[in-house]
Design an enzyme around this catalytic site. Structure first.
Site, mmCIF file in Angstrom:
data_model
loop_
_atom_site.group_PDB
_atom_site.id
_atom_site.type_symbol
_atom_site.label_atom_id
_atom_site.label_comp_id
_atom_site.label_asym_id
_atom_site.label_seq_id
_atom_site.Cartn_x
_atom_site.Cartn_y
_atom_site.Cartn_z
ATOM 1 N N ASP A 116 -2.238 -18.268 3.215
ATOM 2 C CA ASP A 116 -3.144 -18.757 2.427
ATOM 3 C C ASP A 116 -3.612 -20.058 3.186
ATOM 4 O O ASP A 116 -4.840 -20.100 3.341
ATOM 5 C CB ASP A 116 -2.715 -19.335 1.135
ATOM 6 C CG ASP A 116 -1.289 -19.941 0.978
ATOM 7 O OD1 ASP A 116 -0.415 -19.554 1.855
ATOM 8 O OD2 ASP A 116 -1.022 -20.551 -0.033
ATOM 9 N N TYR B 87 1.078 -1.210 0.093
ATOM 10 C CA TYR B 87 -0.065 0.080 0.016
ATOM 11 C C TYR B 87 0.950 1.108 0.010
ATOM 12 O O TYR B 87 0.353 2.366 0.365
ATOM 13 C CB TYR B 87 -1.142 0.038 1.272
ATOM 14 C CG TYR B 87 -1.803 -0.969 1.105
ATOM 15 C CD1 TYR B 87 -1.942 -2.268 0.477
ATOM 16 C CD2 TYR B 87 -3.280 -0.680 1.707
ATOM 17 C CE1 TYR B 87 -2.954 -3.095 0.360
ATOM 18 C CE2 TYR B 87 -4.397 -1.648 1.498
ATOM 19 C CZ TYR B 87 -4.150 -2.935 0.958
ATOM 20 O OH TYR B 87 -5.250 -3.662 0.644
ATOM 21 N N ASP C 57 -5.598 -6.266 5.285
ATOM 22 C CA ASP C 57 -6.706 -5.811 4.860
ATOM 23 C C ASP C 57 -7.737 -6.830 4.425
ATOM 24 O O ASP C 57 -8.991 -6.961 4.797
ATOM 25 C CB ASP C 57 -6.330 -5.046 3.528
ATOM 26 C CG ASP C 57 -7.546 -3.908 3.183
ATOM 27 O OD1 ASP C 57 -8.528 -4.090 3.939
ATOM 28 O OD2 ASP C 57 -7.341 -3.340 2.163
ATOM 29 N N LYS D 164 4.352 -14.593 3.730
ATOM 30 C CA LYS D 164 4.208 -15.414 2.816
ATOM 31 C C LYS D 164 5.701 -15.512 2.170
ATOM 32 O O LYS D 164 6.251 -15.251 0.961
ATOM 33 C CB LYS D 164 3.338 -14.745 1.339
ATOM 34 C CG LYS D 164 3.494 -15.742 0.177
ATOM 35 C CD LYS D 164 2.221 -16.791 0.369
ATOM 36 C CE LYS D 164 2.236 -17.730 -0.678
ATOM 37 N NZ LYS D 164 1.505 -19.021 -0.774
#
Ligand code: NAI
Length: 334
Positions: A204, A124, A228, A171
């Site tokens: 995930d 972001y 988010d 991740k």
């Protein structure tokens, strides 16, 4: 003495839930001196800038703000007002508690977790450009400073509230350098909090675990994009976007706001659920030392929701925003 608080009603359902929230807050007996500032479409319609400088002046003065949602144009147009305010004021910790509410039937009973999302960097950062025709590049910025302070915030948040577990969501198997640095920073902070259980989870898998065994989580710390997305998922675990509160916290101030957006599909109909904003207001009350009023407001919401007679449409009821606010005001008086 009245508390000075910056009020940003926002647009879409923002104005409706703000009006309801102010009425309910008034019924708590706590006195506020609201400094109302318009931003986004409302400010533009009045001939002002999308983000007037007075927003920053006001929050720097009051140190605390109650905010409604503000729309952001998709693919083009002005930059998100929400992201810009958080970044400019360096409100680095986005805190989103997710708990079951009385009387709201969901697939899980024992949900009591908090997402702590890094709020100022990651994907972001807004650093995007076309490399060449047909190829766009967006930079994910992860810093040692940003990751270390959000990690420490998450552990301290858990310690203060007696929450026994922190999970770092990442991740780093794919983004070995950026998410790898994030993880390295969380691991470096972790020994300062030996009493808190710690684990790591790939994002995930975390999404799946959240919709299967959400009870396993305490505090989840992660960078901007994952936070988010997963906080909307978590809102779905306890009744939907209408009931999910949040806070953006930094050294320069704190903004309390529901996690949802301007809900253009129901704006102007008087149907919006103000619970997310009201729960954000309870966090604000706690923040300014009005713990007793926060507890009374929370108890009033619990009582009305548990009774189930007055509920907004997103929770399966028929009540409008104002009718629900009236029921809360009655519960506060009783
Ligand atoms: P949204 O959160 O506005 O709406 C998603 C769905 O949830 C809609 O069906 C809506 O009716 C429902 N919903 C949301 N809040 C509700 C409430 N209080 N009561 C009952 N139903 C509710 O998300 P969407 O449509 O993706 O975004 C709309 C606009 O809001 C966009 O411009 C977006 O950028 C902005 N937005 C602003 C945020 C903020 O100011 N912090 C956060 C998220 C989105």
């Amino acid at each position: 003495m009245a508390h000075d608080v910056t009020l940003i009603p926002g647009d879409g359902i923002g104005t409706e839930i703000t009006a309801a929230t102010l009425r309910v807050l008034d019924a708590t007996g706590v006195e506020f001196a609201w400094d109302r500032v318009e931003v986004g479409e409302v400010s533009l319609a009045a001939g002002g800038p999308v983000l007037p400088e007075e927003v920053y002046d006001s929050i720097r003065r009051t140190g605390v703000s109650l905010k409604g949602p503000v729309a952001t144009p998709v693919a083009g147009g002005h930059r998100s007002v929400n992201v810009t305010i958080r970044k400019t004021l360096d409100l680095y910790a986005c805190v989103r508690p997710v708990r079951n509410l009385p009387g709201i039937k969901t697939p899980f009973d024992g949900v009591d977790l908090t997402i702590v999302r890094e709020n100022t960097e990651g994907l972001y950062s807004g650093i995007e450009h076309m490399v060449t025709e047909g190829v766009a590049e967006s930079l994910k910025v992860i810093t040692h400073k940003g990751s270390t302070r959000i990690a420490r915030y998450a552990f301290e948040y858990a310690r203060k509230r007696g929450i026994g577990k922190v999970t770092a969501v990442h991740k780093a198997n794919i983004m070995k350098v950026s998410d790898g640095l994030f993880l390295e920073c969380v691991r470096a902070v972790r020994p300062e909090f030996p009493e808190i259980e710690y684990n790591e989870m790939i994002v995930d898998n975390c999404a799946m675990q959240l919709v299967r065994w959400p009870e396993q989580f305490g505090v989840l710390v992660m960078n901007n994009l994952y936070g988010d997305i997963l906080s909307d998922l978590c809102a779905g675990l306890v009744g939907g976007l209408g009931v999910a509160p949040g806070a953006n916290i930094g050294e320069m101030g704190a903004i309390f706001e529901p996690i949802h957006g301007t809900a253009p599909d129901i704006a102007g109909k008087g149907w919006a659920n103000p619970t997310g904003m009201l729960l954000s207001a309870t966090m604000l009350l706690d923040h300014i030392g009005e713990d007793a009023a926060a507890a009374r407001l929370k108890a009033a919401m619990d009582a009305v929701l548990e009774k189930g007679e007055v509920r907004t449409r997103d929770l399966g009821g028929k009540a409008g925003t104002d009718e629900y606010a009236d029921a809360l005001i009655k519960a506060l008086a009783g």
